[in-house]
Design a protein around this motif. Structure first.
Motif, short mmCIF file in Angstrom:
data_model
loop_
_atom_site.label_atom_id
_atom_site.label_comp_id
_atom_site.label_asym_id
_atom_site.label_seq_id
_atom_site.Cartn_x
_atom_site.Cartn_y
_atom_site.Cartn_z
N ALA A 83 -48.89 55.04 20.00
CA ALA A 83 -48.51 55.31 18.61
C ALA A 83 -47.00 55.16 18.43
N LEU A 84 -46.21 55.61 19.40
CA LEU A 84 -44.75 55.45 19.31
C LEU A 84 -44.35 53.99 19.36
N GLN A 85 -45.04 53.21 20.20
CA GLN A 85 -44.75 51.77 20.25
C GLN A 85 -45.09 51.09 18.93
N GLU A 86 -46.23 51.47 18.35
CA GLU A 86 -46.62 50.92 17.05
C GLU A 86 -45.61 51.32 15.98
N GLU A 92 -39.30 47.80 13.10
CA GLU A 92 -38.70 46.47 13.23
C GLU A 92 -39.17 45.55 12.11
N ASP A 93 -40.46 45.62 11.76
CA ASP A 93 -40.98 44.79 10.66
C ASP A 93 -40.32 45.17 9.33
N VAL A 94 -40.11 46.45 9.10
CA VAL A 94 -39.47 46.89 7.85
C VAL A 94 -38.03 46.39 7.79
N LEU A 95 -37.32 46.48 8.91
CA LEU A 95 -35.94 45.97 8.94
C LEU A 95 -35.90 44.46 8.71
N TYR A 96 -36.87 43.75 9.28
CA TYR A 96 -36.91 42.29 9.09
C TYR A 96 -37.25 41.96 7.65
N MET A 97 -38.17 42.70 7.03
CA MET A 97 -38.56 42.42 5.66
C MET A 97 -37.42 42.66 4.67
N LYS A 98 -36.41 43.42 5.06
CA LYS A 98 -35.28 43.67 4.16
C LYS A 98 -34.25 42.55 4.21
N THR A 99 -34.40 41.59 5.12
CA THR A 99 -33.43 40.48 5.24
C THR A 99 -33.78 39.39 4.23
N ASP A 100 -32.77 38.54 3.93
CA ASP A 100 -32.97 37.42 3.01
C ASP A 100 -33.92 36.38 3.59
N GLU A 101 -33.88 36.22 4.89
CA GLU A 101 -34.75 35.24 5.54
C GLU A 101 -36.22 35.60 5.34
#
Length: 130
Positions: A83-86, A92-101
């Motif tokens: 669960a901690l790994q998930e 990480e997905d949330v941080l990536y989704m906040k980028t312009d890319e």
């Protein structure tokens, strides 16, 4: 005849109770050298055998429960680690989704948007004529 000395009367224990007590806890002296199997097996021995059996079963059952609880604990620890790994992956997905890319990627793939000067080419689905 010689008279036996009279014992003082004790209302709690009469002669029969003390005789039963003596027979239960103290083996009577027997005149014959051979005793039957039932006579050799006294109630106190049976009681102690059942006591030892009960304690043995309780000990084995307790050991089994401890082993089972340790297995459950290990399984819960493994589930917590997963669960901690998930959770880390989602962060990480949330941080990536906040980028312009990521925003550009979603706009191109899911919404079909293009930059000015680009041409969008799509493939038409082949449907049977009917």
């Amino acid at each position: 005849m010689i008279e036996q000395a009279k014992r003082p009367a004790n209302p709690l224990f009469n002669r029969h109770v003390t005789d039963i007590f003596r027979r239960f806890f103290f083996s009577p002296k027997e005149k014959t050298p051979y005793r039957s199997a039932f006579e050799r097996l006294r109630w106190r021995n049976v009681f102690f055998a059942f006591l030892v059996l009960y304690l043995s079963v309780s000990f084995v059952t307790g050991c089994y429960l401890i082993v089972d609880l340790k297995a459950q604990e290990n399984q819960l620890i493994q589930t917590r680690i997963e669960a901690l790994q998930e959770q880390e992956n989602i962060k990480e997905d949330v941080l990536y989704m906040k980028t312009d890319e990521a925003v550009e990627e979603v706009a191109r793939e899911e919404l079909g948007m293009v930059k000015p000067g680009e041409v969008l080419i799509t493939q038409k689905d082949a449907r049977p004529a009917g």
